[in-house]
Motif scaffolding. Structure first.
Motif, mmCIF file in Angstrom:
data_model
loop_
_atom_site.group_PDB
_atom_site.id
_atom_site.type_symbol
_atom_site.label_atom_id
_atom_site.label_comp_id
_atom_site.label_asym_id
_atom_site.label_seq_id
_atom_site.Cartn_x
_atom_site.Cartn_y
_atom_site.Cartn_z
ATOM 1 N N ALA A 177 0.735 -1.140 -0.013
ATOM 2 C CA ALA A 177 -0.020 -0.190 0.006
ATOM 3 C C ALA A 177 0.750 1.303 -0.100
ATOM 4 O O ALA A 177 0.270 2.293 0.080
ATOM 5 C CB ALA A 177 -1.022 -0.022 1.193
ATOM 6 N N GLY A 178 2.301 1.081 -0.100
ATOM 7 C CA GLY A 178 2.975 2.418 0.060
ATOM 8 C C GLY A 178 3.295 2.985 1.435
ATOM 9 O O GLY A 178 3.556 4.263 1.319
ATOM 10 N N LYS A 179 3.148 2.268 2.430
ATOM 11 C CA LYS A 179 3.236 2.778 3.691
ATOM 12 C C LYS A 179 4.134 2.309 4.343
ATOM 13 O O LYS A 179 4.737 1.275 4.250
ATOM 14 C CB LYS A 179 1.817 2.630 4.540
ATOM 15 C CG LYS A 179 0.795 2.816 3.906
ATOM 16 C CD LYS A 179 0.545 4.316 3.538
ATOM 17 C CE LYS A 179 -0.832 4.775 2.735
ATOM 18 N NZ LYS A 179 -0.904 6.178 2.324
ATOM 19 N N HIS A 180 5.042 3.200 5.231
ATOM 20 C CA HIS A 180 6.133 2.726 6.053
ATOM 21 C C HIS A 180 5.650 1.837 7.161
ATOM 22 O O HIS A 180 4.459 1.944 7.242
ATOM 23 C CB HIS A 180 6.814 3.836 6.761
ATOM 24 C CG HIS A 180 7.559 4.808 5.518
ATOM 25 N ND1 HIS A 180 8.503 4.349 5.121
ATOM 26 C CD2 HIS A 180 7.207 5.922 5.474
ATOM 27 C CE1 HIS A 180 8.843 5.617 4.223
ATOM 28 N NE2 HIS A 180 7.987 6.482 4.294
ATOM 29 N N VAL A 181 6.501 0.888 7.785
ATOM 30 C CA VAL A 181 5.923 -0.227 8.722
ATOM 31 C C VAL A 181 6.871 -0.100 9.931
ATOM 32 O O VAL A 181 7.909 -0.207 9.960
ATOM 33 C CB VAL A 181 5.736 -1.672 7.881
ATOM 34 C CG1 VAL A 181 5.258 -2.634 9.065
ATOM 35 C CG2 VAL A 181 5.081 -1.236 6.605
ATOM 36 N N ILE A 182 5.876 -0.097 10.962
ATOM 37 C CA ILE A 182 6.508 -0.784 12.194
ATOM 38 C C ILE A 182 5.875 -1.824 12.821
ATOM 39 O O ILE A 182 4.662 -1.893 12.666
ATOM 40 C CB ILE A 182 6.584 0.395 13.650
ATOM 41 C CG1 ILE A 182 6.992 1.695 13.109
ATOM 42 C CG2 ILE A 182 7.339 -0.143 14.761
ATOM 43 C CD1 ILE A 182 6.858 2.861 14.275
ATOM 44 N N VAL A 183 6.532 -2.739 12.902
ATOM 45 C CA VAL A 183 6.120 -4.242 13.261
ATOM 46 C C VAL A 183 6.435 -4.718 14.671
ATOM 47 O O VAL A 183 7.608 -4.354 14.989
ATOM 48 C CB VAL A 183 6.306 -5.373 12.172
ATOM 49 C CG1 VAL A 183 7.839 -5.641 12.060
ATOM 50 C CG2 VAL A 183 5.455 -6.743 12.542
ATOM 51 N N GLU A 184 5.483 -5.086 15.459
ATOM 52 C CA GLU A 184 5.752 -5.532 16.755
ATOM 53 C C GLU A 184 6.509 -6.824 16.804
ATOM 54 O O GLU A 184 6.607 -7.595 16.037
ATOM 55 C CB GLU A 184 4.625 -5.735 17.819
ATOM 56 C CG GLU A 184 4.474 -4.260 18.900
ATOM 57 C CD GLU A 184 5.525 -3.961 19.196
ATOM 58 O OE1 GLU A 184 6.277 -4.661 20.140
ATOM 59 O OE2 GLU A 184 5.770 -2.746 19.067
ATOM 60 N N LYS A 185 7.289 -6.936 17.835
ATOM 61 C CA LYS A 185 8.259 -8.089 17.902
ATOM 62 C C LYS A 185 7.357 -9.342 18.739
ATOM 63 O O LYS A 185 6.504 -9.053 19.623
ATOM 64 C CB LYS A 185 9.470 -7.979 18.706
ATOM 65 C CG LYS A 185 9.132 -7.304 20.167
ATOM 66 C CD LYS A 185 10.297 -6.264 20.560
ATOM 67 C CE LYS A 185 9.830 -5.624 22.026
ATOM 68 N NZ LYS A 185 8.761 -4.901 21.806
ATOM 69 N N PRO A 186 7.840 -10.723 18.555
ATOM 70 C CA PRO A 186 8.694 -10.959 17.544
ATOM 71 C C PRO A 186 8.248 -10.653 15.972
ATOM 72 O O PRO A 186 7.161 -10.735 15.860
ATOM 73 C CB PRO A 186 8.970 -12.598 17.475
ATOM 74 C CG PRO A 186 7.696 -12.818 18.255
ATOM 75 C CD PRO A 186 7.300 -11.712 19.071
ATOM 76 N N MET A 187 9.263 -10.265 15.139
ATOM 77 C CA MET A 187 8.845 -9.788 13.813
ATOM 78 C C MET A 187 8.043 -11.164 12.985
ATOM 79 O O MET A 187 6.863 -10.609 12.396
ATOM 80 C CB MET A 187 10.317 -9.802 13.047
ATOM 81 C CG MET A 187 9.884 -9.166 11.611
ATOM 82 S SD MET A 187 11.653 -8.659 11.036
ATOM 83 C CE MET A 187 11.141 -8.480 9.225
ATOM 84 N N ALA A 188 8.094 -12.244 13.198
ATOM 85 C CA ALA A 188 7.645 -13.214 12.263
ATOM 86 C C ALA A 188 7.838 -14.606 13.158
ATOM 87 O O ALA A 188 8.032 -14.587 13.925
ATOM 88 C CB ALA A 188 7.787 -13.091 10.953
ATOM 89 N N PHE A 189 7.397 -15.659 12.317
ATOM 90 C CA PHE A 189 7.580 -16.912 12.993
ATOM 91 C C PHE A 189 8.908 -17.317 12.379
ATOM 92 O O PHE A 189 9.404 -18.575 13.263
ATOM 93 C CB PHE A 189 6.399 -17.936 12.140
ATOM 94 C CG PHE A 189 5.197 -17.793 12.955
ATOM 95 C CD1 PHE A 189 5.002 -16.947 14.168
ATOM 96 C CD2 PHE A 189 3.843 -18.570 12.734
ATOM 97 C CE1 PHE A 189 3.769 -16.865 14.806
ATOM 98 C CE2 PHE A 189 2.638 -18.394 13.111
ATOM 99 C CZ PHE A 189 2.650 -17.831 14.331
#
Length: 375
Positions: free
Chosen positions: A133-145
């Motif tokens: 979608a063209g948006k910057h991202v902050i993702v909570e931790k843990p980042m993924a699996f």
């Protein structure tokens, strides 16, 4: 300990305009807290929170105190939450989305960044959708699996030319900035041993809590709490671990922990010879960091939770202010994005990938009983 805002803290220690004096105990205090002239008054980064659980409420308070970011939108699957947040934070209807309409956010120029606060199992999908979608991202931790999932998230953001950060709030917290300095600058010589553990007693947790669901959480105590221990080891030593051994503990609440681990202990070995031992637990309360070096030691307790933190070296006690950790993190990230600067590597997607590499190694070591080499 009394909570001190950044502005009142500067005022209370009497630092004037043009002063170059900083208290010795604040030598490693991140400079953007010391607003010596005027608070920031320029453009703010418009942030949409994706997922309105418990931590989203804490982030909303951080956004209210942030100088570089502001809450401008929400994404939620619960209409009642949408209604309540709209009224409480004066959010325009056009900036409110559900998970089905999420991708339409690409057409909304009033949203610059999406902060993903969803269960772990949804991090990858919504990071990639936000990037598309063209948006910057902050993702909570843990980042993924998995490390592979993290790399796909990094690649998606690079391809979309947006920045990806992970919610490492402790990187902006003064006690943690200090223990990082003490370790990496070898103030007490080489650090030889670190113990960092975190646990909460989850007795009475509802059976439908997503942290108990492997498809949503990815694991138990290690996925929920382990990243804090791993992070503290890595940024105090300034090294990457080379191998790990690990052990699951018996379950004391099998009715809750049917799908995920309740407790786990591990030992990380680093190139310098340092050994770092950690336990994360869901049946007892512990929050402690201790580092022993050649000529002294340093510690925090409380250490790697939400604080307020308290610590000392073998020479003296720490004397740092209590800050809004979320506001500090948002300001650190927001300032870089507003100024069109590349985010520093220590809070980037690459940092999240490194943590996941270690987490995968810990699980493998606990399941096999073998020492696992880490790349």
């Amino acid at each position: 300990m009394k909570k001190v805002s950044r502005r009142s803290f500067v005022k209370s220690i009497g630092i004037g305009v043009g002063s170059t004096t900083i208290l010795p105990t604040l030598a490693s205090f991140d400079s953007h807290y010391l607003k010596l002239i005027q608070p920031y008054s320029g453009k703010k980064l418009n942030v949409a929170l994706c997922g309105l659980g418990r931590y989203a409420n804490i982030l909303a308070n951080g956004l209210a105190e942030s100088e570089y970011c502001q809450l401008s939108g929400i994404i939620t699957g619960t209409p009642e939450k949408a209604k309540n947040w709209k009224a409480k934070y004066n959010i325009p209807q056009k900036n409110i989305y559900n998970y089905e309409s999420f991708d339409k956010i690409a057409r909304n120029n009033d949203i610059d960044l999406i902060y993903i606060v969803l269960p772990n199992g949804m991090h990858k999908e919504y990071t990639i959708r936000a990037a598309n979608a063209g948006k910057h991202v902050i993702v909570e931790k843990p980042m993924a699996f998995t490390e592979k999932d993290c790399q796909e998230m990094i690649d998606a953001c690079k391809s979309a030319k947006v920045q990806l950060a992970v919610g490492y709030r402790l990187h902006y917290e003064p006690h943690h900035i200090e223990i990082k300095r003490l370790g990496q600058e070898k103030v007490f010589g080489e650090v030889r041993l670190i113990h960092a553990s975190l646990g909460y007693n989850l007795t009475g947790t509802p059976l439908d809590d997503w942290h108990l669901n492997k498809s949503l959480a990815g694991g138990g105590a290690l996925m929920n709490l382990g990243v804090y221990c791993i992070q503290s080891n890595r940024y105090v030593l300034g090294e990457e671990p080379v191998s790990v051994t690990a052990q699951f503990a018996p379950k004391t609440m099998p009715e809750l922990f049917k799908e995920v681990e309740e407790n786990i202990t591990w030992q990380l070995n680093f190139p310098s010879g340092a050994v770092c031992t950690s336990t994360v637990s869901s049946n007892c309360n512990i929050d402690r960091f201790y580092a022993s070096a050649e000529n002294g030691s340093f510690e925090l307790s409380p250490a790697i939770s939400y604080g307020p933190f308290k610590g000392r070296t073998s020479v003296e006690e720490f004397n740092f202010p209590v800050i809004n950790q979320q506001a500090a993190q948002l300001d650190g990230i927001g300032k870089h994005i507003i100024e069109r600067q590349q985010l520093p590597s220590h809070i980037s997607g690459e940092e999240g990938l490194k943590d996941m590499r270690v987490i995968e190694g810990i699980y493998k070591a606990a399941k096999t009983g073998n020492k696992i080499k880490l790349n």
